[in-house]
Design a protein around this motif. Structure first.
Motif, short mmCIF file in Angstrom:
data_model
loop_
_atom_site.label_atom_id
_atom_site.label_comp_id
_atom_site.label_asym_id
_atom_site.label_seq_id
_atom_site.Cartn_x
_atom_site.Cartn_y
_atom_site.Cartn_z
N LEU A 117 0.82 -1.21 0.00
CA LEU A 117 0.00 0.00 0.00
C LEU A 117 0.86 1.26 0.00
N LEU A 118 1.96 1.23 0.74
CA LEU A 118 2.86 2.40 0.75
C LEU A 118 3.51 2.58 -0.63
N ASN A 119 3.83 1.47 -1.31
CA ASN A 119 4.38 1.55 -2.66
C ASN A 119 3.32 2.04 -3.65
N LEU A 120 2.12 1.48 -3.55
CA LEU A 120 1.03 1.83 -4.46
C LEU A 120 0.67 3.31 -4.38
N THR A 121 0.69 3.85 -3.17
CA THR A 121 0.34 5.26 -2.97
C THR A 121 1.55 6.18 -3.13
N ASN A 122 2.72 5.59 -3.39
CA ASN A 122 3.98 6.32 -3.56
C ASN A 122 4.44 7.01 -2.26
N VAL A 123 3.88 6.62 -1.16
CA VAL A 123 4.28 7.17 0.14
C VAL A 123 5.66 6.65 0.52
N ASN A 124 6.05 5.52 -0.05
CA ASN A 124 7.38 4.97 0.23
C ASN A 124 8.48 5.93 -0.21
N SER A 125 8.18 6.84 -1.13
CA SER A 125 9.19 7.82 -1.56
C SER A 125 9.31 8.99 -0.59
N VAL A 126 8.35 9.11 0.32
CA VAL A 126 8.35 10.20 1.30
C VAL A 126 8.90 9.72 2.64
N LEU A 127 8.44 8.56 3.08
CA LEU A 127 8.84 8.03 4.38
C LEU A 127 10.21 7.36 4.30
N ASP A 128 10.90 7.35 5.42
CA ASP A 128 12.17 6.65 5.54
C ASP A 128 11.86 5.24 6.06
N ILE A 129 11.78 4.27 5.15
CA ILE A 129 11.33 2.92 5.49
C ILE A 129 12.50 1.95 5.42
N HIS A 130 12.62 1.13 6.46
CA HIS A 130 13.70 0.14 6.56
C HIS A 130 13.08 -1.25 6.74
N PRO A 131 13.77 -2.29 6.29
CA PRO A 131 13.23 -3.65 6.38
C PRO A 131 13.03 -4.15 7.82
N SER A 132 13.82 -3.63 8.76
CA SER A 132 13.73 -4.12 10.14
C SER A 132 14.08 -3.00 11.12
N VAL A 133 13.76 -3.22 12.38
CA VAL A 133 14.09 -2.24 13.42
C VAL A 133 15.60 -2.07 13.56
N PRO A 134 16.39 -3.16 13.60
CA PRO A 134 17.84 -2.98 13.71
C PRO A 134 18.42 -2.13 12.56
N GLU A 135 17.89 -2.32 11.36
CA GLU A 135 18.37 -1.52 10.23
C GLU A 135 17.96 -0.05 10.35
N ALA A 136 16.79 0.21 10.90
CA ALA A 136 16.36 1.60 11.13
C ALA A 136 17.24 2.25 12.19
N LEU A 137 17.56 1.49 13.24
CA LEU A 137 18.45 2.02 14.29
C LEU A 137 19.83 2.30 13.72
N ALA A 138 20.32 1.41 12.87
CA ALA A 138 21.63 1.62 12.24
C ALA A 138 21.62 2.86 11.37
N ALA A 139 20.49 3.15 10.73
CA ALA A 139 20.39 4.35 9.89
C ALA A 139 20.54 5.62 10.72
N PHE A 140 20.07 5.60 11.96
CA PHE A 140 20.28 6.76 12.85
C PHE A 140 21.76 6.95 13.11
N GLN A 141 22.48 5.86 13.35
CA GLN A 141 23.91 5.95 13.64
C GLN A 141 24.70 6.45 12.44
#
Length: 149
Positions: A117-141
């Motif tokens: 749904l995020l891809n279909l609505t193109n919201v994935n281009s706005v939000l910072d989406i990561h496959p998992s929580v550890p990867e999102a935390l690593a993106a902060f670092q």
């Protein structure tokens, strides 16, 4: 020109069936929000659905408190089994709100339905989406390390 029959026939519904026709109103929140801190990042695990009204409002209240302080939030969407247009709009609103307050919001682990749904609505281009929580935390670092560049 054909004439149409404008005589409608109405039937009264038996009283014992009237309760079945009444719109069903859910009285309980269908979204569970659990928080935990990992350093200076608050992780919000969402379980259930993010939909119009109470669920979307509850998410905004909780995340908004952290973003108001310029904090960092990871929305763990791995437990979200349904989301509607209001829920998607709420995610975009929270992202925009975070940017305006110099805060940071990342989404992690969306289920296949939510991701589609995020891809279909193109919201994935706005939000910072990561496959998992550890990867999102690593993106902060990596963002913090790059700020020193």
């Amino acid at each position: 020109m054909e004439s149409s029959n404008t005589h409608w026939q109405s039937f009264s519904q038996p009283q014992h069936l009237a309760a079945l026709a009444a719109p069903y109103k859910e009285s309980t929140l269908k979204l569970s929000l659990e928080t935990r801190n990992r350093g200076d990042v608050m992780i919000v695990h969402c379980q259930g659905r993010i939909v119009y009204r109470d669920e979307a409002a509850a998410l905004s209240r909780l995340v908004g408190e952290v973003l108001e302080q310029g904090g960092k939030v990871v929305l763990d969407l791995s437990g979200v089994r349904s989301i509607d247009s209001a829920g998607i709009g709420e995610l975009v609103f929270l992202h925009t709100w975070a940017q305006s307050r110099n805060a940071d919001l990342k989404c992690a682990g969306p289920t296949p339905l939510v991701r589609d749904l995020l891809n279909l609505t193109n919201v994935n281009s706005v939000l910072d989406i990561h496959p998992s929580v550890p990867e999102a935390l690593a993106a902060f670092q990596s963002t913090e390390a790059c700020a020193d560049c």
